[in-house]
Design an enzyme around this catalytic site. Structure first.
Site, PDB file in Angstrom:
ATOM      1  N   HIS A 185     -95.645 -79.477 -30.769  1.00 59.31           N
ATOM      2  CA  HIS A 185     -96.157 -80.668 -31.458  1.00 59.31           C
ATOM      3  C   HIS A 185     -96.100 -80.532 -32.976  1.00 59.31           C
ATOM      4  O   HIS A 185     -96.122 -81.533 -33.701  1.00 59.31           O
ATOM      5  CB  HIS A 185     -97.591 -80.943 -31.008  1.00 59.31           C
ATOM      6  CG  HIS A 185     -97.943 -82.394 -30.936  1.00 59.31           C
ATOM      7  ND1 HIS A 185     -97.433 -83.334 -31.819  1.00 59.31           N
ATOM      8  CD2 HIS A 185     -98.747 -83.083 -30.086  1.00 59.31           C
ATOM      9  CE1 HIS A 185     -97.925 -84.522 -31.519  1.00 59.31           C
ATOM     10  NE2 HIS A 185     -98.714 -84.407 -30.474  1.00 59.31           N
ATOM     11  N   ASP A 229     -81.398 -94.270 -23.409  1.00 58.69           N
ATOM     12  CA  ASP A 229     -80.370 -94.584 -22.414  1.00 58.69           C
ATOM     13  C   ASP A 229     -79.124 -93.761 -22.713  1.00 58.69           C
ATOM     14  O   ASP A 229     -78.469 -93.952 -23.735  1.00 58.69           O
ATOM     15  CB  ASP A 229     -80.067 -96.090 -22.466  1.00 58.69           C
ATOM     16  CG  ASP A 229     -78.909 -96.501 -21.574  1.00 58.69           C
ATOM     17  OD1 ASP A 229     -78.407 -95.655 -20.793  1.00 58.69           O
ATOM     18  OD2 ASP A 229     -78.480 -97.660 -21.671  1.00 58.69           O
TER      19      ASP A 229
END
Length: 443
Positions: free
Chosen positions: A156, A375
């Site tokens: 993170h 995608d």
């Protein structure tokens, strides 16, 4: 259900992005102690690719993307005052795991609410040392039907969810055939989100943060924890918000209204002493709030933690609308001054044990973060599922998640993924059954 690991390949940038080893400083938001954790999550793709295979497509595109995002292949190391910096060396690569499993996604309900033991095998799980050595590890697992999952384990300190999505979108557009990435990533983190000179802390930051030398937020002794998903229908949610409006004359968002109900239920069921201070924590995107705004393409941590706090007894006993109002009012703290004071507090007290304390309940809404935009050429993911149990200093986080799009039309509303101490989950289930029966316990 056993996942078979075929290989782990070190993906190098397609062209060396630099010639000399160097160190990249992180921002003070990147160095928030609550971000000293690897965040793990999963994207599920219901595709039937034949040739080329997803692993090869993603590996090739990843190599090209690392020309722009090479810090993801670097190594995190501690420097002075317990801060982290990024050490970049010539020849570093990013680990990409190639795996298969002999099941179809349909037979597993597209991992909409997956078996915990199985789903853990789909995402790398580095220990704390490996998480620093390899702050980004990815895994492509191809299923019997031809669909696949992309599991990510990202430290993170490198980026938040928006920054990681920016990176994955870059990989995806290159996989679809783009010659260049459409968003050029920027760094310059230490300057853009560094402390003032001299640092000063004003406003509400010190109301929520304190110093406790040696405190480790993710080592709180709450015992074993379990994770479970609950359905939230539009009808129940709308009725809750209408009832709160009738009670106090205020309109509340889904996050405020449902968050208040869930926070109260979690505290009530956990047996927390009545005089204990409890916090509702969430992250707010400040990219456009800071002055000047962060530049387009900034992919580091651009969120700060916000808090609402109460004494446990007060939270459990007061009318629900008061708790929702408290969460609503906490949003007014989201200012440039709050962000700068938060940064300056980190500057003044790095290494002193900055903490929001025990009994922090972390909440985050993943329904509109753009995770489904990634995608690689066969359509976006049908399911996105977080596996991390550490968030915002909380060991019992709560995620608002969309249902899998593969189940579109079968369910309305969304699901709430709750991590909770094991002893508290049975009574919490009863609280959620009351919610489904529209018994909200408003007063």
């Amino acid at each position: 259900m056993q996942v078979k690991i075929l290989e782990t390949k070190s993906i190098l940038p397609s062209t060396p992005p630099f010639n000399d080893d160097h160190v990249l400083p992180l921002s003070h938001l990147d160095n928030d102690p609550n971000l000293r954790v690897t965040f793990r999550y999963l994207r599920v793709y219901d595709n039937k690719p034949t040739d080329p295979q997803p692993f090869l497509v993603i590996a090739t595109a990843l190599s090209s993307a690392l020309l722009h995002y090479y810090p993801l292949a670097a190594t995190l190391r501690h420097v002075g005052n317990q801060r982290l910096s990024l050490f970049c060396q010539v020849g570093q690569g990013l680990p990409l795991v190639n795996a298969t499993v002999d099941y179809t996604l349909e037979s597993l309900n597209y991992l909409d609410d997956p078996d915990s033991d199985f789903v853990e095998q789909l995402v790398p799980d580095p220990d704390s040392e490996e998480g620093l050595l390899n702050p980004c590890i990815l895994q492509v697992t191809v299923f019997k039907c031809g669909g696949f999952t992309l599991g990510a384990a990202i430290h993170h300190a490198l980026c938040d969810g928006l920054g990681a999505t920016q990176f994955f979108n870059a990989v995806a557009e290159l996989a679809r055939g783009a010659a260049l990435v459409s968003v050029q990533p920027g760094w310059d983190r230490a300057r853009l989100l560094g402390p003032r000179d001299p640092p000063r802390v004003e406003g509400s930051v010190t109301e929520f943060l304190r110093l406790e030398k040696g405190f480790k937020p993710y080592r709180q002794a709450v015992g074993p924890v379990v994770r479970e998903c609950f359905n939230v229908t539009d009808e129940c949610l709308d009725q809750l918000k209408r009832a709160l409006l009738e009670n106090c004359g205020l309109s509340f968002t889904t996050f405020e209204a449902l968050g208040a109900f869930l926070w109260r239920a979690k505290v009530r069921c956990s047996g927390i002493p009545g005089d204990e201070n409890v916090k509702f924590a969430y992250a707010t995107n400040v990219r456009k709030i800071v002055k000047p705004p962060l530049p387009f393409g900034y992919w580091g941590n651009g969120c700060v933690p916000m808090y609402a706090q109460l004494i446990a007894k007060e939270l459990v006993e007061q009318p629900l609308w008061k708790t929702a109002e408290l969460i609503k009012r906490s949003k007014s703290n989201t200012t440039d001054e709050y962000v700068r004071s938060f940064i300056d507090f980190q500057e003044l007290h790095s290494g002193d044990g900055i903490t929001a304390g025990n009994e922090v309940s972390g909440f985050t809404d993943w329904r509109h973060l753009g995770h489904s935009s990634v995608d690689f050429g066969w359509g976006g993911p049908v399911t996105v599922f977080p596996l991390s149990r550490h968030l915002l200093g909380s060991v019992e986080p709560c995620f608002f998640l969309p249902y899998s799009s593969a189940n579109a039309g079968k369910k309305d509303g969304f699901k709430v993924q709750v991590t909770l101490r094991q002893t508290a989950m049975p009574p919490f289930r009863e609280e959620m059954q009351k919610f489904s029966s529209k018994e909200f316990g408003l007063s």
